[in-house]
Design an enzyme around this catalytic site. Structure first.
Site, short mmCIF file in Angstrom:
data_model
loop_
_atom_site.label_atom_id
_atom_site.label_comp_id
_atom_site.label_asym_id
_atom_site.label_seq_id
_atom_site.Cartn_x
_atom_site.Cartn_y
_atom_site.Cartn_z
N CYS A 91 0.92 -1.32 0.03
CA CYS A 91 0.10 0.08 -0.04
C CYS A 91 0.80 1.26 0.02
CB CYS A 91 -0.98 -0.10 1.27
SG CYS A 91 -1.83 1.48 1.36
N HIS A 172 2.84 -5.89 -7.37
CA HIS A 172 2.46 -4.97 -8.21
C HIS A 172 3.33 -4.32 -9.04
CE1 HIS A 172 -0.61 -1.56 -8.95
NE2 HIS A 172 0.44 -1.21 -9.60
N GLY A 213 -1.29 -5.15 -11.39
CA GLY A 213 -1.04 -3.67 -11.95
C GLY A 213 -1.51 -3.40 -13.20
N GLY A 214 -2.79 -2.46 -13.43
CA GLY A 214 -3.24 -2.14 -14.76
C GLY A 214 -3.61 -3.30 -15.78
#
Length: 314
Positions: A91, A172, A213-214
């Site tokens: 985070c 990530h 991620g994405g």
């Protein structure tokens, strides 16, 4: 779809969202929101941790900076029978970093080792780690440390894997900038580097590597699975949930399930589940109409029944 998980998302992956998601997907791993160890120790544990059997497979994600807090929190959580325990080391929120949790932990792999090993003393559930490919600690870490190379990522993972029984790493594929960016900016501004995660899997084939991620399409998922073990999808799974409709059931049927859930769970305010279904008609002509219906804080099951009648007219 057991190669796919839905990322833990604060204010999104609530119990109500997870029950909604299970109406059309049974196999993808789900996560709780990030919950701090201190909240578990001091809070309303049923409200924080209780879930329905239908939500399996489900992982509890905790945030902590203290091995003793972590151990105590998992002792408490044991009665709820989560399938795994996930330590948040990814985070990027500066509020979380200021409390030495989340992505901050990447600067202290020895602390992660201590946390994981204390948790292991009180549970036999798999322990996993979610983190970034690196961190920019300027303004947060004492030495303004920048950890942004493959070699540093490899060193970090090796320190954890060689000193704990953590085998699964959810990564990530961006660095986390610990100060100056919002969490949403940290999901878009740092450049993405999938190749770094692929290389880690290639060089550490014994580890279970999940990429995050994405990722927005199933075609992308299939491509990633050529190089890693599994894929985690975040905002796209929430904003366009039908992407993971593994039963290929209709939206009409899902709304029927929503009606049944609302009428069988009188203690739950209907809005608290429909608010998580706003993406149900993503990119269809009904998208705006559905959002208007589902976002009504006073919604009742009759409103959903009336919406179905409108669908019948088409």
């Amino acid at each position: 779809m057991n190669k796919i998980s839905v990322a833990p998302m604060v204010d999104r992956t609530t119990k109500e969202f997870r029950n909604f998601f299970r109406m059309f997907n049974k196999s993808s791993t789900l996560y709780t929101e990030m919950i701090s160890a201190q909240a578990i120790i001091n809070g309303d544990i049923d409200r924080l941790l209780k879930f329905n059997d239908i939500e399996h497979p489900i992982a509890l994600q905790i945030a902590t900076h203290d091995k003793d807090y972590a151990k105590e929190a998992i002792k408490i959580a044991n009665k709820y029978n989560y399938d795994s325990i996930n330590i948040n080391a990814g985070c990027p929120s500066d509020r979380v970093s200021n409390n030495k949790m989340g992505a901050y932990l990447m600067s202290e792999p020895e602390l992660i080792v201590s946390i994981a090993n204390e948790i292991r003393k009180v549970t036999d559930k798999p322990i996993t780690l979610k983190h970034r490919i690196g961190i920019d600690g300027k303004g947060i870490l004492e030495d303004d440390r920048l950890m942004d190379s493959y070699e540093e990522l490899l060193e970090f993972v090796d320190k954890v894997s060689n000193n704990t029984d953590i085998n699964k790493y959810i990564i990530h594929a961006r660095i986390a900038i610990l100060k100056g960016l919002s969490p949403s900016e940290n999901r878009t501004i740092p450049p993405i580097d999938y190749d770094r995660v692929y290389r880690l899997k290639k060089e550490r084939p014994n580890l279970n590597i999940e990429i995050n991620g994405g990722i927005k399409t199933l075609e992308e998922v299939e491509n990633h699975l050529k190089y890693v073990d599994s894929v985690m999808i975040g905002r796209q799974a929430y904003d366009n949930p039908m992407l993971l409709n593994e039963f290929n059931i209709s939206r009409y049927e899902i709304i029927e399930k929503l009606i049944k859930y609302i009428e069988e769970n009188k203690e739950v305010k209907p809005y608290h589940i429909t608010m998580h279904s706003l993406g149900l008609f993503h990119s269809t002509k009904y998208s705006k109409i559905w959002k208007n219906v589902a976002s009504n804080s006073r919604i009742e099951s009759t409103d959903l029944k009336n919406f179905l009648k409108e669908l019948d007219k088409e």
